[in-house]
Design an enzyme around this catalytic site. Structure first.
Site, PDB file in Angstrom:
ATOM      1  N   ASN A 133      20.070 -54.169-116.125  1.00 39.75           N
ATOM      2  CA  ASN A 133      19.397 -54.376-117.406  1.00 39.75           C
ATOM      3  C   ASN A 133      20.478 -54.638-118.448  1.00 39.75           C
ATOM      4  OD1 ASN A 133      17.983 -54.235-119.792  1.00 39.75           O
ATOM      5  ND2 ASN A 133      17.435 -52.062-119.607  1.00 39.75           N
ATOM      6  N   LYS A 147      20.093 -55.392-121.462  1.00 40.21           N
ATOM      7  CA  LYS A 147      19.682 -54.998-122.815  1.00 40.21           C
ATOM      8  C   LYS A 147      20.012 -56.126-123.808  1.00 40.21           C
ATOM      9  CE  LYS A 147      20.156 -50.240-121.356  1.00 40.21           C
ATOM     10  NZ  LYS A 147      20.439 -48.848-121.681  1.00 40.21           N
ATOM     11  N   HIS A 202      10.726 -49.266-121.264  1.00 44.32           N
ATOM     12  CA  HIS A 202      12.075 -48.695-121.341  1.00 44.32           C
ATOM     13  C   HIS A 202      12.120 -47.720-122.521  1.00 44.32           C
ATOM     14  CE1 HIS A 202      16.367 -48.224-121.784  1.00 44.32           C
ATOM     15  NE2 HIS A 202      16.480 -48.669-120.558  1.00 44.32           N
ATOM     16  N   GLU A 253      14.227 -47.239-124.709  1.00 44.00           N
ATOM     17  CA  GLU A 253      14.680 -47.837-125.967  1.00 44.00           C
ATOM     18  C   GLU A 253      13.541 -48.566-126.665  1.00 44.00           C
ATOM     19  OE1 GLU A 253      17.988 -49.808-124.154  1.00 44.00           O
ATOM     20  OE2 GLU A 253      18.965 -47.865-123.874  1.00 44.00           O
ATOM     21  N   GLU A 294      14.435 -42.742-115.666  1.00 39.81           N
ATOM     22  CA  GLU A 294      15.641 -42.797-116.489  1.00 39.81           C
ATOM     23  C   GLU A 294      15.619 -41.657-117.503  1.00 39.81           C
ATOM     24  OE1 GLU A 294      17.362 -47.043-116.493  1.00 39.81           O
ATOM     25  OE2 GLU A 294      15.891 -46.970-118.087  1.00 39.81           O
ATOM     26  N   GLY A 328      23.517 -44.296-121.087  1.00 37.46           N
ATOM     27  CA  GLY A 328      24.662 -44.690-121.907  1.00 37.46           C
ATOM     28  C   GLY A 328      25.552 -43.535-122.337  1.00 37.46           C
ATOM     29  N   SER A 330      23.470 -44.006-116.613  1.00 37.02           N
ATOM     30  CA  SER A 330      24.895 -43.821-116.313  1.00 37.02           C
ATOM     31  C   SER A 330      25.242 -43.993-114.837  1.00 37.02           C
ATOM     32  CB  SER A 330      25.389 -42.463-116.840  1.00 37.02           C
ATOM     33  OG  SER A 330      25.306 -42.425-118.251  1.00 37.02           O
TER      34      SER A 330
HETATM   35  P1  13P Z   1      23.226 -47.128-118.647  1.00 35.21           P
HETATM   36  O1  13P Z   1      23.435 -47.501-117.192  1.00 35.21           O
HETATM   37  O2  13P Z   1      24.089 -47.911-119.585  1.00 35.21           O
HETATM   38  O3  13P Z   1      23.283 -45.645-118.835  1.00 35.21           O
HETATM   39  O4  13P Z   1      21.724 -47.594-119.015  1.00 35.21           O
HETATM   40  C1  13P Z   1      20.695 -47.248-118.156  1.00 35.21           C
HETATM   41  C2  13P Z   1      19.485 -47.971-118.571  1.00 35.21           C
HETATM   42  O5  13P Z   1      18.916 -47.705-119.627  1.00 35.21           O
HETATM   43  C3  13P Z   1      18.999 -49.056-117.690  1.00 35.21           C
HETATM   44  O6  13P Z   1      17.744 -49.490-118.070  1.00 35.21           O
END
Ligand code: 13P
Length: 255
Positions: free
Chosen positions: A15, A17, A102, A104, A172, A178, A217
């Protein structure tokens, strides 16, 4: 074909983002070009770039083992929704899947379970797989509410049209995204077992075969341990999917 628990072929999805200009497509091309050398043990591999790169990535990946996914879609097929893209548009641009719900988007855009469910349903209507994201906040985890939250999100976010071929669940934990932090292997296994049971209760045999990804992560150094846990059928990778070298190292944890 690589298989782990329940005979499920794993999926490793990146992803991106809100990252990546056209120049970043060289990273995706490097992933695409490395896939044939992984042989028959390879997982399915997907990159979900920003919408601006969907069509370009799809055309350079056509005929290869690299699948392409979108990061979001609107519940409607078309209409007066400035700035949004529909599942049909993502499919038209070459996507085979779309991430919905997601954390976010849930946080930045106030997406509730019922909106996520409508988006997943739109994905199915358009012939896309829905990668439905769920996960608890740190506060919920500390309060011992992880399984309660995850089960509520599963109930509210998965549409009745879901089956083993068109739906992937991505667990997640928000506090792991992150941050470099990950739950312990026991915690991941416990949550994934609860998700599996929930899917089986609702979807029977299909629920036993739906993929459940772990995200948060994931990096080359922890991929093998996380991805070998029971009911972990792949990974949804953020930051570490932006560089071909890191993403391929994660993919190789399965190959
Ligand atoms: P990270 O791998 O950067 O922690 O992000 C995970 C994520 O949100 C994938 O959708």
């Amino acid at each position: 074909m690589a298989e782990n628990s329940n005979g499920i072929r794993p999926l490793v999805a990146g992803n991106w983002k809100m990252n990546g200009l056209a120049a970043a497509l060289t990273e995706a091309a490097a992933v695409r070009d490395a896939l044939p050398s992984l042989g028959t043990g390879a997982p399915e591999v997907m990159i979900c770039p920003p919408a601006t790169l969907l069509s370009q990535l799809a055309s350079t990946s056509r005929g290869s083992a690299l699948a392409v996914g979108a990061q979001d879609c609107h519940p409607s097929a078309s209409g007066a929704h400035t700035g949004d893209i529909s599942a049909e548009m993502a499919k038209d641009a070459g996507a085979s899947a779309v991430i919905v719900g997601h954390s976010e988007r849930r946080a930045d855009h106030g997406e509730l379970d019922r909106i996520v469910q409508a988006k997943a349903s739109a994905a199915h209507r358009a012939g896309l797989s829905a990668i439905i994201c769920i996960g608890e906040t740190n506060g919920e985890r500390v309060a011992g509410l992880t399984l309660t939250v995850v089960e509520r999100q599963l109930r509210g976010s998965i549409p009745g049209t879901a089956d083993k071929t068109n739906t992937v669940i991505a667990y997640e934990p928000i506090w792991a995204i992150g941050t470099g932090l990950t739950p312990s292997p026991n915690d991941v296994a416990e949550v994934h077992a609860a998700i599996r049971k929930n899917l089986e209760d609702r979807f029977g045999a299909d629920g036993l075969s739906m993929r459940i990804l772990y995200g948060g992560s994931v990096k080359p150094s922890n991929a093998r341990e996380l991805l070998s846990l029971p009911n972990v059928n792949g990974a949804l990778v953020g930051g570490a999917s932006l560089k071909a070298e890191d993403f391929l190292a994660i993919i190789r944890a399965y190959a």
